[in-house]
Design a protein around this motif. Structure first.
Motif, PDB file in Angstrom:
ATOM      1  N   GLY A 124       0.717  -0.890   0.108  1.00  0.00           N
ATOM      2  CA  GLY A 124      -0.012   0.136   0.366  1.00  0.00           C
ATOM      3  C   GLY A 124       0.613   1.320   0.123  1.00  0.00           C
ATOM      4  O   GLY A 124       0.472   2.082  -0.371  1.00  0.00           O
ATOM      5  N   ASP A 125       1.967   1.059   0.605  1.00  0.00           N
ATOM      6  CA  ASP A 125       3.063   2.345   0.490  1.00  0.00           C
ATOM      7  C   ASP A 125       3.377   2.884  -1.503  1.00  0.00           C
ATOM      8  O   ASP A 125       3.962   4.100  -1.363  1.00  0.00           O
ATOM      9  CB  ASP A 125       3.945   2.523   1.167  1.00  0.00           C
ATOM     10  CG  ASP A 125       4.246   2.092   2.533  1.00  0.00           C
ATOM     11  OD1 ASP A 125       2.836   2.323   2.829  1.00  0.00           O
ATOM     12  OD2 ASP A 125       5.066   1.975   3.514  1.00  0.00           O
ATOM     13  N   TYR A 150      -3.938   0.819  16.476  1.00  0.00           N
ATOM     14  CA  TYR A 150      -4.075   2.002  15.565  1.00  0.00           C
ATOM     15  C   TYR A 150      -3.741   3.264  17.169  1.00  0.00           C
ATOM     16  O   TYR A 150      -2.878   3.806  17.493  1.00  0.00           O
ATOM     17  CB  TYR A 150      -5.614   2.546  15.496  1.00  0.00           C
ATOM     18  CG  TYR A 150      -5.454   3.532  14.364  1.00  0.00           C
ATOM     19  CD1 TYR A 150      -4.617   4.753  14.573  1.00  0.00           C
ATOM     20  CD2 TYR A 150      -5.731   3.291  12.970  1.00  0.00           C
ATOM     21  CE1 TYR A 150      -4.321   5.163  13.600  1.00  0.00           C
ATOM     22  CE2 TYR A 150      -5.522   4.060  11.710  1.00  0.00           C
ATOM     23  CZ  TYR A 150      -5.154   4.637  12.362  1.00  0.00           C
ATOM     24  OH  TYR A 150      -5.256   6.344  11.307  1.00  0.00           O
ATOM     25  N   PHE A 167      -0.263  12.832  19.899  1.00  0.00           N
ATOM     26  CA  PHE A 167      -0.354  11.373  19.323  1.00  0.00           C
ATOM     27  C   PHE A 167      -0.125  11.397  17.785  1.00  0.00           C
ATOM     28  O   PHE A 167      -0.826  12.087  17.087  1.00  0.00           O
ATOM     29  CB  PHE A 167      -2.034  12.045  19.472  1.00  0.00           C
ATOM     30  CG  PHE A 167      -3.159  10.644  19.667  1.00  0.00           C
ATOM     31  CD1 PHE A 167      -2.504   9.973  20.579  1.00  0.00           C
ATOM     32  CD2 PHE A 167      -3.990   9.985  18.787  1.00  0.00           C
ATOM     33  CE1 PHE A 167      -3.102   8.159  20.431  1.00  0.00           C
ATOM     34  CE2 PHE A 167      -4.414   9.480  18.787  1.00  0.00           C
ATOM     35  CZ  PHE A 167      -4.445   8.428  19.606  1.00  0.00           C
ATOM     36  N   LEU A 168      -0.199  10.460  17.280  1.00  0.00           N
ATOM     37  CA  LEU A 168       0.124   9.992  16.357  1.00  0.00           C
ATOM     38  C   LEU A 168       1.296  10.202  15.343  1.00  0.00           C
ATOM     39  O   LEU A 168       1.333  10.585  14.240  1.00  0.00           O
ATOM     40  CB  LEU A 168      -1.231  10.080  15.494  1.00  0.00           C
ATOM     41  CG  LEU A 168      -2.144   8.588  15.863  1.00  0.00           C
ATOM     42  CD1 LEU A 168      -3.357   8.861  15.437  1.00  0.00           C
ATOM     43  CD2 LEU A 168      -1.519   7.438  15.236  1.00  0.00           C
ATOM     44  N   TYR A 190       5.311  10.056  14.075  1.00  0.00           N
ATOM     45  CA  TYR A 190       5.540   8.198  13.646  1.00  0.00           C
ATOM     46  C   TYR A 190       7.012   9.178  13.505  1.00  0.00           C
ATOM     47  O   TYR A 190       7.228   8.243  14.353  1.00  0.00           O
ATOM     48  CB  TYR A 190       4.859   7.479  12.756  1.00  0.00           C
ATOM     49  CG  TYR A 190       3.209   7.637  11.882  1.00  0.00           C
ATOM     50  CD1 TYR A 190       2.700   7.689  12.904  1.00  0.00           C
ATOM     51  CD2 TYR A 190       2.980   8.129  10.679  1.00  0.00           C
ATOM     52  CE1 TYR A 190       1.662   6.748  13.375  1.00  0.00           C
ATOM     53  CE2 TYR A 190       2.017   7.625  11.004  1.00  0.00           C
ATOM     54  CZ  TYR A 190       1.082   7.199  12.386  1.00  0.00           C
ATOM     55  OH  TYR A 190      -0.788   7.079  12.053  1.00  0.00           O
ATOM     56  N   ASP A 199      15.344   7.455  13.391  1.00  0.00           N
ATOM     57  CA  ASP A 199      16.093   7.855  11.562  1.00  0.00           C
ATOM     58  C   ASP A 199      15.322   8.471  10.972  1.00  0.00           C
ATOM     59  O   ASP A 199      14.248   8.178  10.159  1.00  0.00           O
ATOM     60  CB  ASP A 199      16.428   6.833  10.992  1.00  0.00           C
ATOM     61  CG  ASP A 199      16.954   6.316   9.729  1.00  0.00           C
ATOM     62  OD1 ASP A 199      17.194   7.919   9.801  1.00  0.00           O
ATOM     63  OD2 ASP A 199      16.560   5.806   9.039  1.00  0.00           O
ATOM     64  N   GLY A 224      16.666  10.835   8.681  1.00  0.00           N
ATOM     65  CA  GLY A 224      16.884  11.357   6.927  1.00  0.00           C
ATOM     66  C   GLY A 224      15.726  10.113   6.404  1.00  0.00           C
ATOM     67  O   GLY A 224      15.902  10.603   5.342  1.00  0.00           O
ATOM     68  N   HIS A 225      15.390   9.100   6.764  1.00  0.00           N
ATOM     69  CA  HIS A 225      14.991   8.502   6.174  1.00  0.00           C
ATOM     70  C   HIS A 225      13.929   7.712   6.257  1.00  0.00           C
ATOM     71  O   HIS A 225      12.856   6.869   5.474  1.00  0.00           O
ATOM     72  CB  HIS A 225      15.690   6.351   5.933  1.00  0.00           C
ATOM     73  CG  HIS A 225      16.636   6.276   5.130  1.00  0.00           C
ATOM     74  ND1 HIS A 225      17.749   7.218   5.348  1.00  0.00           N
ATOM     75  CD2 HIS A 225      17.325   6.266   4.122  1.00  0.00           C
ATOM     76  CE1 HIS A 225      18.921   6.907   4.751  1.00  0.00           C
ATOM     77  NE2 HIS A 225      19.052   6.838   4.093  1.00  0.00           N
ATOM     78  N   HIS A 226      12.635   8.807   7.413  1.00  0.00           N
ATOM     79  CA  HIS A 226      11.943   8.409   7.654  1.00  0.00           C
ATOM     80  C   HIS A 226      11.367   7.193   8.228  1.00  0.00           C
ATOM     81  O   HIS A 226      10.699   6.768   8.110  1.00  0.00           O
ATOM     82  CB  HIS A 226      10.952   9.242   6.141  1.00  0.00           C
ATOM     83  CG  HIS A 226      11.288  10.106   5.883  1.00  0.00           C
ATOM     84  ND1 HIS A 226      10.964  11.556   5.983  1.00  0.00           N
ATOM     85  CD2 HIS A 226      11.976  10.470   4.122  1.00  0.00           C
ATOM     86  CE1 HIS A 226      11.744  12.269   5.320  1.00  0.00           C
ATOM     87  NE2 HIS A 226      12.343  11.879   4.182  1.00  0.00           N
ATOM     88  N   GLN A 259       8.363   7.202  10.747  1.00  0.00           N
ATOM     89  CA  GLN A 259       7.158   7.628   9.682  1.00  0.00           C
ATOM     90  C   GLN A 259       6.537   5.960   8.950  1.00  0.00           C
ATOM     91  O   GLN A 259       5.352   5.308   8.451  1.00  0.00           O
ATOM     92  CB  GLN A 259       7.321   7.819   8.364  1.00  0.00           C
ATOM     93  CG  GLN A 259       7.502   9.681   9.177  1.00  0.00           C
ATOM     94  CD  GLN A 259       6.144  10.296   9.334  1.00  0.00           C
ATOM     95  OE1 GLN A 259       4.818   9.535   8.889  1.00  0.00           O
ATOM     96  NE2 GLN A 259       5.674  11.174  10.371  1.00  0.00           N
ATOM     97  N   HIS A 260       7.723   5.441   8.217  1.00  0.00           N
ATOM     98  CA  HIS A 260       7.490   3.800   7.526  1.00  0.00           C
ATOM     99  C   HIS A 260       7.022   2.760   8.868  1.00  0.00           C
ATOM    100  O   HIS A 260       5.542   2.017   8.492  1.00  0.00           O
ATOM    101  CB  HIS A 260       8.732   3.308   6.950  1.00  0.00           C
ATOM    102  CG  HIS A 260       8.795   4.099   5.764  1.00  0.00           C
ATOM    103  ND1 HIS A 260       8.510   3.581   4.743  1.00  0.00           N
ATOM    104  CD2 HIS A 260      10.783   4.799   5.297  1.00  0.00           C
ATOM    105  CE1 HIS A 260       8.298   5.085   4.038  1.00  0.00           C
ATOM    106  NE2 HIS A 260      10.045   5.541   3.987  1.00  0.00           N
ATOM    107  N   ILE A 294       3.469   3.965   9.708  1.00  0.00           N
ATOM    108  CA  ILE A 294       2.123   3.619   8.086  1.00  0.00           C
ATOM    109  C   ILE A 294       1.993   2.302   8.043  1.00  0.00           C
ATOM    110  O   ILE A 294       0.978   1.511   8.649  1.00  0.00           O
ATOM    111  CB  ILE A 294       2.622   4.367   7.655  1.00  0.00           C
ATOM    112  CG1 ILE A 294       2.562   6.381   7.633  1.00  0.00           C
ATOM    113  CG2 ILE A 294       1.743   3.739   5.821  1.00  0.00           C
ATOM    114  CD1 ILE A 294       3.074   6.577   6.552  1.00  0.00           C
ATOM    115  N   VAL A 300       0.017   1.476  12.391  1.00  0.00           N
ATOM    116  CA  VAL A 300      -1.545   2.056  11.491  1.00  0.00           C
ATOM    117  C   VAL A 300      -2.108   1.198  10.660  1.00  0.00           C
ATOM    118  O   VAL A 300      -3.616   0.678  10.928  1.00  0.00           O
ATOM    119  CB  VAL A 300      -1.319   3.180  11.604  1.00  0.00           C
ATOM    120  CG1 VAL A 300      -3.025   3.708  10.563  1.00  0.00           C
ATOM    121  CG2 VAL A 300      -0.751   4.264  12.950  1.00  0.00           C
ATOM    122  N   GLU A 301      -1.530   0.933   9.694  1.00  0.00           N
ATOM    123  CA  GLU A 301      -2.202  -0.337   8.637  1.00  0.00           C
ATOM    124  C   GLU A 301      -2.913  -1.109   9.248  1.00  0.00           C
ATOM    125  O   GLU A 301      -3.569  -1.172   8.883  1.00  0.00           O
ATOM    126  CB  GLU A 301      -1.835  -0.272   7.232  1.00  0.00           C
ATOM    127  CG  GLU A 301      -1.134   1.612   6.722  1.00  0.00           C
ATOM    128  CD  GLU A 301      -2.393   1.861   6.056  1.00  0.00           C
ATOM    129  OE1 GLU A 301      -3.698   1.343   5.554  1.00  0.00           O
ATOM    130  OE2 GLU A 301      -2.675   2.610   4.764  1.00  0.00           O
TER     131      GLU A 301
END
Lengths: 190, 152, 164
Positions: B29-30, B79, B98-99, B101, B107, B109-111, B114-115, B118, B121-122
């Motif tokens: 999905g990403d 979630y 809250f949330l 990420y 790290d 620099g490479h998010h 966030q990965h 996501i 949460v997914e």
């Protein structure tokens, strides 16, 4: 409109089919046919979503609208009725009057709406495109829809998840857990 | 001999494929269209197909309704848990969000945070949507229809 | 006037579809068919949102270009040299961002925001539809009918105590 864009004819064909299915749903009284046509309607709108670049939405509409909701409606139809009664004349004209008035009001509003496909319209110029620019730097996920859904608007998505959880709670409160033990329990209660 | 032999054989082949496709949609999905909502519905559709072909009793044996109930709650908790975890994982002096990420991994620099966020949460959305659709289906299918089949 | 309508042609069938759904909701007494009408209306509202977000010559809002491949490259790089300095990461990220920005300048994408809103709306729509159908099933079990005229009559006879 772009004159050299051939996909617009696909759009017109899909619109014509959507209208035909919509009118067929109005005319038909057999609920099985109505429910199946609703699935067809969802699938057609999913096809149009693909043409409108909304691949995620099309995917969801095809899976949810044409799949799950058709199954649910068939299940509910099985438990309720096969045919719907014809509408009375008085009701038909009243509905037509309401629909004509509401439709006229909406048509009156069309000139104020953004032009189809305009990249500079207010709807397309601000926050939406901002997400397109910021996602590579801030999230690093190629699918911007996922990035907005799960990260920028994670709060919203959390709310939606709670909503569908609540819907399941409501259905289970109304219909039971579906454990298949209903008759036995009723006998116990009686 | 069962009256739906072809349906049974074909669906036995298809159902694992549908589930695998559901997980592909989930984890891809990403990068392409897809995500927790679609994947959840596809996984639920696989179980519903099983129930339609092999009967409700078999489906209840394979996936008991209590699993669907617990799964729905687990997804929401996962979630919400990610949100609460980001509240506490922020460094000293950082604003508590809250949330958020980015707090999940140092790290930036490479998010990576966030990965992870996501992904988790997914997963929660997948769990909830699949379980809810299944629970709703079980609830409807568990009622006894009082219209006879001759009325069709 | 005609020009205005022609460049906004997408709204006309959508409004007709919406009104079709509204007609079904008002004109039919059958509760299942009414829910069908609601979902017709709902789907046409989805179409309205998505057509507004369409951009001519646009692509789906998925950044599919070498940015993705390069990201995978980053992954391999990270695996190879487990410990890189934060400065190195920063430079990498800046490079990646610049690269993607370069592609973003070339490619035209449709607006992702309506897609996100409608994506969740579809799933919530099916959830509310399920609750509505559950209510209809319970009404059928209590009253033996799902036609609203018959339901009104049953309620009336219940209140007045008369059989009709």
């Amino acid at each position: 409109m772009m004159d050299n864009d051939l996909t617009q004819y696909l759009d017109y064909a899909l619109i014509a089919m959507l209208l035909a299915v919509g009118f067929a749903i109005v005319r038909l009284r057999n609920l099985f046919a109505v429910v199946m046509l609703t699935g067809v309607y969802s699938l057609l709108s999913a096809a149009w979503f693909v043409s409108l670049d909304a691949v995620d939405v099309a995917f969801t509409e095809a899976a949810v609208g044409a799949g799950i909701s058709t199954v649910l409606m068939l299940g509910a139809m099985l438990l309720t009725a096969r045919e719907s009664e014809p509408a009375g004349q008085k009701r038909h004209w009243a509905a037509l009057a309401v629909v004509a008035a509401a439709g006229a009001a909406l048509f009156f509003a069309i000139p104020d709406m953004p032009v189809y496909g305009d990249p500079n319209s207010p709807a397309n110029a601000y926050v939406g495109m901002d997400y397109m620019d910021r996602t590579p730097n801030e999230i690093g996920v190629p699918n911007v829809v996922t990035a907005v859904l799960a990260s920028y608007r994670g709060y919203d998505t959390f709310g939606e998840t709670v909503v569908i959880f609540t819907a399941a709670l409501g259905v289970m409160l109304l219909l039971g857990f579906g454990t298949g033990r209903r008759e036995d329990e009723e006998e116990d209660e009686a | 001999m069962s009256p739906h032999l072809i349906l049974r054989v074909v669906s036995k082949l298809l159902i694992p494929m549908i589930v695998v496709f559901g997980f592909y949609v989930q984890f891809h999905g990403d990068f392409g269209p897809g995500g927790g909502f679609q994947a959840g519905v596809i996984v639920a559709a696989a179980v519903i197909l099983y129930a339609l072909i092999f009967g409700m009793e078999e489906a209840r044996k394979a996936i008991p309704p209590v699993v669907a109930r617990i799964g729905a709650a687990t997804g929401v908790l996962l979630y919400a848990g990610v949100g609460v975890a980001t509240l506490f994982m922020n460094g000293a002096g950082e604003p508590l969000n809250f949330l958020d990420y980015d707090a999940l991994h140092p790290d930036q620099g490479h998010h990576t945070g966030q990965h992870y966020g996501i992904l988790l949460v997914e997963l929660g959305v997948l769990c909830t949507v699949a379980s809810v659709m299944l629970a709703i289906f079980y609830a409807f299918a568990g009622r006894v229809p009082d219209i006879r089949d001759e009325d069709w | 006037m005609l020009d205005i309508l022609i460049e906004r042609f997408n709204y006309i069938p959508i409004i007709i579809l919406m009104m079709t759904g509204l007609y079904v909701i008002i004109a039919t007494g059958n509760l299942v068919k009414r829910l069908v009408g609601l979902s017709l209306f709902q789907t046409s509202v989805f179409l309205l949102y998505i057509t507004i977000g369409k951009v001519f010559g646009g692509q789906p809002p998925i950044l599919v270009d070498s940015g993705h491949g390069e990201d995978a490259g980053h992954g391999a790089e990270t695996a190879a040299h487990g410990a890189e300095t934060a400065a190195g990461y920063g430079a990498d990220a800046a490079h990646y961002a610049a690269d993607t920005a370069h592609y973003a300048a070339e490619a035209v994408y449709s607006n992702p925001l309506p897609h996100v809103l409608i994506l969740t709306a579809i799933v919530v729509g099916v959830a509310t539809l399920a609750v509505g159908l559950a209510l209809v099933v319970r009404i059928r079990e209590s009253y033996g009918t799902i036609e609203d005229d018959a339901l009104n009559a049953a309620d009336y006879s219940l209140e007045t105590g008369s059989s009709e």
